[in-house]
Structure formats: C-alpha cells, structure tokens
Design a protein around this motif. Structure first.
Motif, PDB file in Angstrom:
ATOM      1  N   GLN A   3      21.429 -34.346  13.864  1.00 46.26           N
ATOM      2  CA  GLN A   3      22.410 -34.358  12.412  1.00 46.26           C
ATOM      3  C   GLN A   3      23.465 -33.227  12.474  1.00 46.26           C
ATOM      4  O   GLN A   3      22.916 -32.117  12.927  1.00 46.26           O
ATOM      5  CB  GLN A   3      21.803 -34.656  11.258  1.00 46.26           C
ATOM      6  N   VAL A   4      24.545 -33.411  12.091  1.00 46.91           N
ATOM      7  CA  VAL A   4      25.536 -32.134  11.857  1.00 46.91           C
ATOM      8  C   VAL A   4      25.734 -32.519  10.357  1.00 46.91           C
ATOM      9  O   VAL A   4      26.175 -33.545   9.789  1.00 46.91           O
ATOM     10  CB  VAL A   4      26.509 -32.192  12.650  1.00 46.91           C
ATOM     11  N   LEU A   5      25.889 -31.518   9.581  1.00 46.93           N
ATOM     12  CA  LEU A   5      25.984 -31.412   8.117  1.00 46.93           C
ATOM     13  C   LEU A   5      27.223 -30.664   7.791  1.00 46.93           C
ATOM     14  O   LEU A   5      27.258 -29.354   8.151  1.00 46.93           O
ATOM     15  CB  LEU A   5      24.821 -31.135   7.228  1.00 46.93           C
ATOM     16  N   ILE A   6      28.230 -31.013   7.253  1.00 47.81           N
ATOM     17  CA  ILE A   6      29.539 -30.567   7.076  1.00 47.81           C
ATOM     18  C   ILE A   6      29.532 -30.819   5.380  1.00 47.81           C
ATOM     19  O   ILE A   6      29.717 -31.831   4.962  1.00 47.81           O
ATOM     20  CB  ILE A   6      30.653 -31.014   7.684  1.00 47.81           C
ATOM     21  N   GLU A   7      29.317 -29.618   4.532  1.00 48.13           N
ATOM     22  CA  GLU A   7      29.655 -29.598   3.266  1.00 48.13           C
ATOM     23  C   GLU A   7      31.030 -29.294   2.805  1.00 48.13           C
ATOM     24  O   GLU A   7      31.441 -28.181   3.416  1.00 48.13           O
ATOM     25  CB  GLU A   7      28.550 -28.594   2.606  1.00 48.13           C
ATOM     26  N   ILE A   8      31.660 -30.137   2.049  1.00 46.46           N
ATOM     27  CA  ILE A   8      32.982 -29.909   1.558  1.00 46.46           C
ATOM     28  C   ILE A   8      33.056 -29.860  -0.005  1.00 46.46           C
ATOM     29  O   ILE A   8      31.996 -30.640  -0.547  1.00 46.46           O
ATOM     30  CB  ILE A   8      34.238 -30.803   1.959  1.00 46.46           C
ATOM     31  N   PRO A   9      33.930 -28.983  -0.707  1.00 49.46           N
ATOM     32  CA  PRO A   9      33.957 -29.134  -1.952  1.00 49.46           C
ATOM     33  C   PRO A   9      34.684 -30.328  -2.639  1.00 49.46           C
ATOM     34  O   PRO A   9      35.581 -30.097  -3.722  1.00 49.46           O
ATOM     35  CB  PRO A   9      34.646 -27.734  -2.459  1.00 49.46           C
ATOM     36  N   ARG A  13      30.847 -38.801  -0.164  1.00 48.06           N
ATOM     37  CA  ARG A  13      29.712 -38.754   0.740  1.00 48.06           C
ATOM     38  C   ARG A  13      30.047 -39.864   1.850  1.00 48.06           C
ATOM     39  O   ARG A  13      30.153 -40.999   1.506  1.00 48.06           O
ATOM     40  CB  ARG A  13      28.331 -39.199   0.063  1.00 48.06           C
ATOM     41  N   ARG A  14      30.039 -39.599   2.891  1.00 45.29           N
ATOM     42  CA  ARG A  14      30.407 -40.407   4.110  1.00 45.29           C
ATOM     43  C   ARG A  14      29.189 -40.262   5.581  1.00 45.29           C
ATOM     44  O   ARG A  14      29.115 -38.853   5.701  1.00 45.29           O
ATOM     45  CB  ARG A  14      31.599 -39.997   4.671  1.00 45.29           C
ATOM     46  N   ASN A  15      28.921 -41.091   6.116  1.00 46.15           N
ATOM     47  CA  ASN A  15      27.966 -40.836   6.984  1.00 46.15           C
ATOM     48  C   ASN A  15      28.996 -41.635   8.154  1.00 46.15           C
ATOM     49  O   ASN A  15      29.586 -42.736   8.228  1.00 46.15           O
ATOM     50  CB  ASN A  15      26.813 -41.914   7.170  1.00 46.15           C
ATOM     51  N   PHE A  16      28.796 -40.781   9.534  1.00 48.95           N
ATOM     52  CA  PHE A  16      29.551 -41.376  10.533  1.00 48.95           C
ATOM     53  C   PHE A  16      28.398 -41.277  11.594  1.00 48.95           C
ATOM     54  O   PHE A  16      27.567 -40.454  11.897  1.00 48.95           O
ATOM     55  CB  PHE A  16      30.459 -40.462  11.066  1.00 48.95           C
ATOM     56  N   ARG A  17      28.309 -42.416  12.930  1.00 50.39           N
ATOM     57  CA  ARG A  17      27.525 -42.193  13.752  1.00 50.39           C
ATOM     58  C   ARG A  17      28.046 -42.409  15.107  1.00 50.39           C
ATOM     59  O   ARG A  17      29.085 -43.151  15.335  1.00 50.39           O
ATOM     60  CB  ARG A  17      26.596 -43.744  13.922  1.00 50.39           C
ATOM     61  N   VAL A  18      27.705 -41.312  15.978  1.00 54.07           N
ATOM     62  CA  VAL A  18      28.657 -41.185  17.347  1.00 54.07           C
ATOM     63  C   VAL A  18      27.225 -41.921  18.281  1.00 54.07           C
ATOM     64  O   VAL A  18      26.256 -41.517  18.339  1.00 54.07           O
ATOM     65  CB  VAL A  18      28.569 -39.635  17.697  1.00 54.07           C
ATOM     66  N   LYS A  19      28.019 -43.068  19.062  1.00 55.11           N
ATOM     67  CA  LYS A  19      27.075 -43.748  19.952  1.00 55.11           C
ATOM     68  C   LYS A  19      27.181 -43.011  21.248  1.00 55.11           C
ATOM     69  O   LYS A  19      26.050 -43.350  22.163  1.00 55.11           O
ATOM     70  CB  LYS A  19      27.477 -45.018  19.743  1.00 55.11           C
TER      71      LYS A  19
END
Length: 85
Positions: A3-9, A13-19
């Motif tokens: 997982q890579v978590l990028i926090e923005i102000p 909330r979005r999830n992306f999946r790299v296959k």
C-alpha cells in the motif's frame, strides 16, 4: 500486496488498484523521485523512529518493576504529555 498512502488536505477518500507489477514499480519510482526533488514545506516525509527503542519503551511497561501501579501510570501520562521522566 502493498500500500501507498498519500494524505491530502481535502475531504476525499479514493482507492486505486494497480494490477501490473511493472507499472507499480514505475509509479513508485516516479512518486519517490518527485517527492525527493520537491522542496516544499507542505510535503512532510514519513516519520523515521527507531523501532528497537520504541519496542523497549513499550515492553518496559510489563516487566517486573519496583514501582507501584500509580507511579507507572503517572510516568506514562507524563511521557504522553511530552515530559521526559
């Protein structure tokens, strides 16, 4: 899986999946290159603590101690409040 978590102000909330593993490596490389070159106070690098020191501090709570439970609780509160005991 990683997982890579990028926090923005913003309130999103979005999830992306790299296959593709190859694309994942490329994406990580680009993210790391871009965050290394940004000299921006809005970008906060991840916290780097000594896991060994953190583990010793936590385990120390349960070892045999001469202090009373109240003294141990006071020390924990003081540490949580930023006081060095």
């Amino acid at each position: 899986m990683g997982q890579v978590l990028i926090e923005i102000p913003q309130n999103v909330r979005r999830n992306f999946r790299v296959k593709s593993a190859e694309y994942g490596e490329q994406l990580l490389k680009e993210l790391e290159e871009n965050t290394d070159t940004i000299n921006n106070p809005a970008v906060i690098p991840p916290r780097r603590n000594s896991l060994k020191e953190d583990l010793a501090a936590v385990i120390g709570i349960w070892k045999d101690r001469p202090e009373t439970a109240e003294e141990i609780a006071r020390q924990i509160r003081d540490r949580n409040n930023g006081k060095n005991v």
